[in-house]
Design a protein around this motif. Structure first.
Motif, PDB file in Angstrom:
ATOM      1  N   SER A 269      21.341  -5.145  58.221  1.00 30.43           N
ATOM      2  CA  SER A 269      21.566  -4.619  56.880  1.00 30.43           C
ATOM      3  C   SER A 269      21.719  -5.808  55.934  1.00 30.43           C
ATOM      4  O   SER A 269      22.484  -6.726  56.204  1.00 30.43           O
ATOM      5  N   VAL A 270      20.963  -5.769  54.819  1.00 29.50           N
ATOM      6  CA  VAL A 270      20.900  -6.931  53.935  1.00 29.50           C
ATOM      7  C   VAL A 270      21.301  -6.541  52.518  1.00 29.50           C
ATOM      8  O   VAL A 270      21.160  -5.394  52.108  1.00 29.50           O
ATOM      9  N   ASP A 271      21.828  -7.520  51.781  1.00 34.38           N
ATOM     10  CA  ASP A 271      22.230  -7.233  50.405  1.00 34.38           C
ATOM     11  C   ASP A 271      21.016  -7.349  49.473  1.00 34.38           C
ATOM     12  O   ASP A 271      19.880  -7.532  49.913  1.00 34.38           O
ATOM     13  N   TRP A 272      21.260  -7.248  48.154  1.00 36.10           N
ATOM     14  CA  TRP A 272      20.192  -7.126  47.167  1.00 36.10           C
ATOM     15  C   TRP A 272      19.683  -8.455  46.639  1.00 36.10           C
ATOM     16  O   TRP A 272      18.819  -8.492  45.756  1.00 36.10           O
ATOM     17  N   ASN A 291      17.940  -2.221  50.324  1.00 37.63           N
ATOM     18  CA  ASN A 291      18.932  -3.163  49.847  1.00 37.63           C
ATOM     19  C   ASN A 291      19.076  -3.027  48.331  1.00 37.63           C
ATOM     20  O   ASN A 291      19.057  -4.006  47.608  1.00 37.63           O
ATOM     21  N   LEU A 292      19.223  -1.776  47.859  1.00 42.22           N
ATOM     22  CA  LEU A 292      19.374  -1.522  46.428  1.00 42.22           C
ATOM     23  C   LEU A 292      20.701  -2.080  45.929  1.00 42.22           C
ATOM     24  O   LEU A 292      21.745  -1.872  46.553  1.00 42.22           O
ATOM     25  N   ASP A 293      20.665  -2.780  44.789  1.00 47.32           N
ATOM     26  CA  ASP A 293      21.886  -3.261  44.161  1.00 47.32           C
ATOM     27  C   ASP A 293      22.748  -2.050  43.799  1.00 47.32           C
ATOM     28  O   ASP A 293      22.294  -1.153  43.077  1.00 47.32           O
ATOM     29  N   LYS A 310      10.970   0.066  43.917  1.00 44.77           N
ATOM     30  CA  LYS A 310      10.765  -1.348  44.256  1.00 44.77           C
ATOM     31  C   LYS A 310      11.237  -1.645  45.673  1.00 44.77           C
ATOM     32  O   LYS A 310      10.553  -2.320  46.451  1.00 44.77           O
ATOM     33  N   VAL A 311      12.420  -1.145  45.997  1.00 44.63           N
ATOM     34  CA  VAL A 311      12.965  -1.369  47.342  1.00 44.63           C
ATOM     35  C   VAL A 311      12.105  -0.674  48.393  1.00 44.63           C
ATOM     36  O   VAL A 311      11.807  -1.249  49.442  1.00 44.63           O
ATOM     37  N   LEU A 312      11.698   0.547  48.113  1.00 39.09           N
ATOM     38  CA  LEU A 312      10.896   1.308  49.076  1.00 39.09           C
ATOM     39  C   LEU A 312       9.554   0.630  49.331  1.00 39.09           C
ATOM     40  O   LEU A 312       9.097   0.545  50.480  1.00 39.09           O
ATOM     41  N   ARG A 313       8.924   0.128  48.277  1.00 36.05           N
ATOM     42  CA  ARG A 313       7.642  -0.556  48.461  1.00 36.05           C
ATOM     43  C   ARG A 313       7.836  -1.880  49.201  1.00 36.05           C
ATOM     44  O   ARG A 313       7.032  -2.252  50.055  1.00 36.05           O
ATOM     45  N   ALA A 314       8.922  -2.585  48.874  1.00 36.07           N
ATOM     46  CA  ALA A 314       9.197  -3.856  49.558  1.00 36.07           C
ATOM     47  C   ALA A 314       9.494  -3.637  51.035  1.00 36.07           C
ATOM     48  O   ALA A 314       9.301  -4.540  51.854  1.00 36.07           O
ATOM     49  N   HIS A 320      12.292   0.596  58.216  1.00 33.72           N
ATOM     50  CA  HIS A 320      13.169   0.434  57.059  1.00 33.72           C
ATOM     51  C   HIS A 320      14.112   1.620  56.952  1.00 33.72           C
ATOM     52  O   HIS A 320      13.678   2.771  57.025  1.00 33.72           O
ATOM     53  N   ILE A 321      15.394   1.331  56.802  1.00 34.42           N
ATOM     54  CA  ILE A 321      16.414   2.332  56.489  1.00 34.42           C
ATOM     55  C   ILE A 321      16.878   2.043  55.068  1.00 34.42           C
ATOM     56  O   ILE A 321      17.347   0.935  54.782  1.00 34.42           O
ATOM     57  N   PHE A 322      16.751   3.022  54.173  1.00 31.59           N
ATOM     58  CA  PHE A 322      17.174   2.799  52.784  1.00 31.59           C
ATOM     59  C   PHE A 322      18.694   2.883  52.702  1.00 31.59           C
ATOM     60  O   PHE A 322      19.311   3.822  53.196  1.00 31.59           O
ATOM     61  N   ASN A 323      19.271   1.893  52.034  1.00 30.70           N
ATOM     62  CA  ASN A 323      20.709   1.839  51.830  1.00 30.70           C
ATOM     63  C   ASN A 323      20.960   0.960  50.617  1.00 30.70           C
ATOM     64  O   ASN A 323      20.023   0.408  50.032  1.00 30.70           O
TER      65      ASN A 323
END
Length: 356
Positions: A269-272, A291-293, A310-314, A320-323
């Motif tokens: 899990s990574v930050d923004w 890694n949405l801010d 942007k996050v989803l495309r990246a 990928h798990i969105f968080n």
């Protein structure tokens, strides 16, 4: 409890678990750190009647708080309501929350380290085990998996030595240099406690485990390699074969990714602070979570849509798990979380996204 090592997900496996195991899923599963908490009015209603420790230590309350966000939002995973400091009182550490953790007697000597107990699994937060069972029972019919968690040894040591939250953590960072032997002895005890604590959670029903290393980013790679990597690796290796994916979180730690890549875990899990497209090459073979801010959720719906896309495309090009890059901010409007869920759920990773 399954003893299968890294099982191959079946079609019926929940989306979150498929992605956590490394599958490049058709949609990014969504859950949010601190999704159960102070931005929700129903949480605040309970908090008005019970202290934080009472909520954590009362299984029915902890289960209720864990389930609250699932009743509002179509999230793909739940995380048990607790705190990374939860196993420490059983070691003989007195902790209060004001509002963050405050250690009554900070560790500043080898003698204090030697006095710490290493309690049995049965002594470690039995209330948490019951909360996990209660929550899992409610989630099972919905097919929503439950995440357990704990604090990484170096992060726990940060609080134990500093005594409370700090901008620079100068007492802790000095202790590493002045008392390396005592630090390693402390980290060894915290590692054993963490292994027992996290295995207990799996036995009680946790279907994934996240190891929070909130203050790893304080350190340069050499310090991390000495004081964090071996202990984190030991914990994650101890969970191998239990049939649960292992997620590691480090905040402000993009400079550490080449070392973090060595950890035996399925997901990071990574930050923004760095785009997923730049992180993925540094963490080969790992599922990326983030890694949405979190501050984006304070903005308009249009901004939330744009930034989430942007996050989803990246995140394309691998699992990928969105968080969020960290926890939900307390002033976040709940309807903004609902909008984020709509955006993420409508983004197909197999074709052009639908615009919300």
């Amino acid at each position: 409890m399954s003893l299968e090592k890294n099982p191959s997900p079946k079609p019926s496996t929940p989306l979150f678990l498929r992605a956590a195991w490394g599958e490049d899923t058709e949609r990014a599963p969504l859950w949010l750190m601190r999704q159960a908490g102070r931005y929700l009015p129903e949480y605040l209603a309970i908090k008005a009647k019970a202290s934080f420790w009472e909520m954590v230590r009362t299984p029915e309350l902890a289960a209720e708080v864990s389930l609250q966000p699932l009743r509002r939002f179509p999230l793909d995973a739940a995380i048990i309501f607790s705190d990374i400091m939860t196993p420490l009182p059983a070691m003989g550490v007195e902790i209060a929350f004001s509002p963050g953790p405050v250690v009554a007697d900070p560790i500043r000597s080898q003698t204090q380290v030697e006095a710490l107990r290493v309690p049995s699994s049965e002594e470690l937060a039995p209330f948490l085990a019951e909360a996990l069972r209660l929550t899992r029972r409610e989630l099972e019919p919905q097919g929503v998996p439950l995440i357990g968690f704990g604090g990484a040894p170096l992060t726990l040591a940060t609080y134990l030595i500093q005594g409370a939250g700090s901008k620079e953590y100068e007492d802790f960072r000095a202790f590493l240099r002045l008392e390396p032997a005592a630090t390693h002895a402390l980290l060894a005890k915290l590692t054993e406690v963490s292994i027992r604590y996290l295995r207990m959670q799996v036995e009680a029903g946790a279907q994934a485990i996240q190891l929070f290393d909130s203050w790893a980013g304080l350190h340069d790679p050499a310090t991390y390699r000495e004081f964090a990597l071996p202990y984190n690796s030991a914990i994650l290796r101890a969970l191998e074969g239990l049939g649960v994916p292992r997620i590691y979180l480090a905040v402000g730690a993009s400079h550490l990714y080449p070392v973090i890549a060595e950890l035996p875990c399925e997901a990071v899990s990574v930050d923004w602070r760095l785009g997923l497209e730049r992180i993925r090459p540094q963490l080969p073979g790992k599922t990326l979570q983030g890694n949405l801010d979190p501050s984006v959720l304070l903005a308009s719906r249009e901004v939330i849509t744009r930034e989430a896309h942007k996050v989803l495309r990246a995140g394309l090009g691998g699992a990928h798990i969105f968080n969020l890059g960290h926890g939900v901010i307390r002033t976040t409007p709940p309807d903004h979380v609902a909008h984020l869920a709509e955006v993420v759920h409508s983004f197909s990773r197999l074709q052009e996204p639908k615009h919300v």
